[in-house]
Design a protein around this motif. Structure first.
Motif, PDB file in Angstrom:
ATOM      1  N   ALA A   1       0.792  -1.108  -0.083  1.00  9.40           N
ATOM      2  CA  ALA A   1       0.046  -0.010   0.008  1.00  9.40           C
ATOM      3  C   ALA A   1       0.784   1.099  -0.092  1.00  9.40           C
ATOM      4  CB  ALA A   1      -1.104  -0.075   1.306  1.00  9.40           C
ATOM      5  N   ASP A   2       0.299   2.440  -0.387  1.00  9.98           N
ATOM      6  CA  ASP A   2       0.907   3.669  -0.251  1.00  9.98           C
ATOM      7  C   ASP A   2       1.088   4.119   0.945  1.00  9.98           C
ATOM      8  OD1 ASP A   2       1.334   3.386  -3.067  1.00  9.98           O
ATOM      9  OD2 ASP A   2      -0.611   4.697  -3.309  1.00  9.98           O
ATOM     10  N   LEU A   3       0.321   3.600   1.984  1.00 11.88           N
ATOM     11  CA  LEU A   3       0.440   4.057   3.336  1.00 11.88           C
ATOM     12  C   LEU A   3       0.892   3.078   4.251  1.00 11.88           C
ATOM     13  CD1 LEU A   3      -3.064   6.102   3.440  1.00 11.88           C
ATOM     14  CD2 LEU A   3      -0.654   7.244   3.098  1.00 11.88           C
TER      15      LEU A   3
ATOM     16  N   ASN B   1       6.013   9.978  -0.977  1.00 11.74           N
ATOM     17  CA  ASN B   1       6.414  11.149  -1.057  1.00 11.74           C
ATOM     18  C   ASN B   1       7.254  11.342   0.501  1.00 11.74           C
ATOM     19  OD1 ASN B   1       4.501  11.746   0.719  1.00 11.74           O
ATOM     20  ND2 ASN B   1       3.250  13.007  -0.960  1.00 11.74           N
ATOM     21  N   GLY B   2       7.134  10.250   1.481  1.00 13.82           N
ATOM     22  CA  GLY B   2       7.945  10.219   2.448  1.00 13.82           C
ATOM     23  C   GLY B   2       7.059  11.193   3.582  1.00 13.82           C
ATOM     24  N   ARG B   3       5.963  11.833   3.100  1.00 18.09           N
ATOM     25  CA  ARG B   3       5.339  12.803   4.275  1.00 18.09           C
ATOM     26  C   ARG B   3       4.757  11.818   5.495  1.00 18.09           C
ATOM     27  NH1 ARG B   3       0.784  14.996   2.519  1.00 18.09           N
ATOM     28  NH2 ARG B   3       0.702  16.383   4.160  1.00 18.09           N
TER      29      ARG B   3
ATOM     30  N   ALA C   1      -3.425  16.109   0.371  1.00 15.66           N
ATOM     31  CA  ALA C   1      -2.244  16.984  -0.085  1.00 15.66           C
ATOM     32  C   ALA C   1      -1.325  15.764  -0.709  1.00 15.66           C
ATOM     33  CB  ALA C   1      -1.572  17.607   1.424  1.00 15.66           C
ATOM     34  N   SER C   2      -1.496  14.668  -0.505  1.00 15.25           N
ATOM     35  CA  SER C   2      -0.669  13.341  -1.058  1.00 15.25           C
ATOM     36  C   SER C   2      -1.099  13.003  -2.446  1.00 15.25           C
ATOM     37  CB  SER C   2      -0.654  12.510   0.007  1.00 15.25           C
ATOM     38  OG  SER C   2      -0.168  12.443   1.026  1.00 15.25           O
ATOM     39  N   LEU C   3      -2.226  13.547  -2.795  1.00 12.26           N
ATOM     40  CA  LEU C   3      -2.865  13.351  -4.176  1.00 12.26           C
ATOM     41  C   LEU C   3      -1.877  13.815  -5.230  1.00 12.26           C
ATOM     42  CD1 LEU C   3      -6.630  13.095  -3.620  1.00 12.26           C
ATOM     43  CD2 LEU C   3      -4.977  11.189  -3.637  1.00 12.26           C
TER      44      LEU C   3
END
Length: 78
Positions: free
Chosen positions: A2-4, A57-59, A76-78
């Motif tokens: 997953a991205d998260l 993005n590492g956020r 904000a990550s989109l």
């Protein structure tokens, strides 16, 4: 994968609260990673968990967060 990623600990009431907020905000699929048995993760996240990380993005979003803050983070990550 997953991205998260939600970094958390076993038997962590704050982590349980974060999971509830993520459900409330209808967060997309995520992976859970436990920091307890990894010295590197323990050093990085030990006092910060739960932490939600966007691997694209590492956020990172540290606890405490509510559904509104989580939605802003995700948008904000989109």
């Amino acid at each position: 994968m997953a991205d998260l990623i939600l970094y958390q600990r076993d038997y962590c009431h704050l982590c349980d609260q974060a999971l509830a907020v993520m459900a409330e905000a209808r967060a997309p699929d995520f992976d859970s990673v436990w920091v307890d048995d990894d010295a590197g993760l323990e050093e990085r996240y030990g006092t910060r968990v739960p932490v939600l990380r966007d691997v694209r993005n590492g956020r990172e979003l540290d606890w405490p967060f509510d559904a509104s803050a989580l939605r802003q983070f995700l948008e904000a990550s989109l």
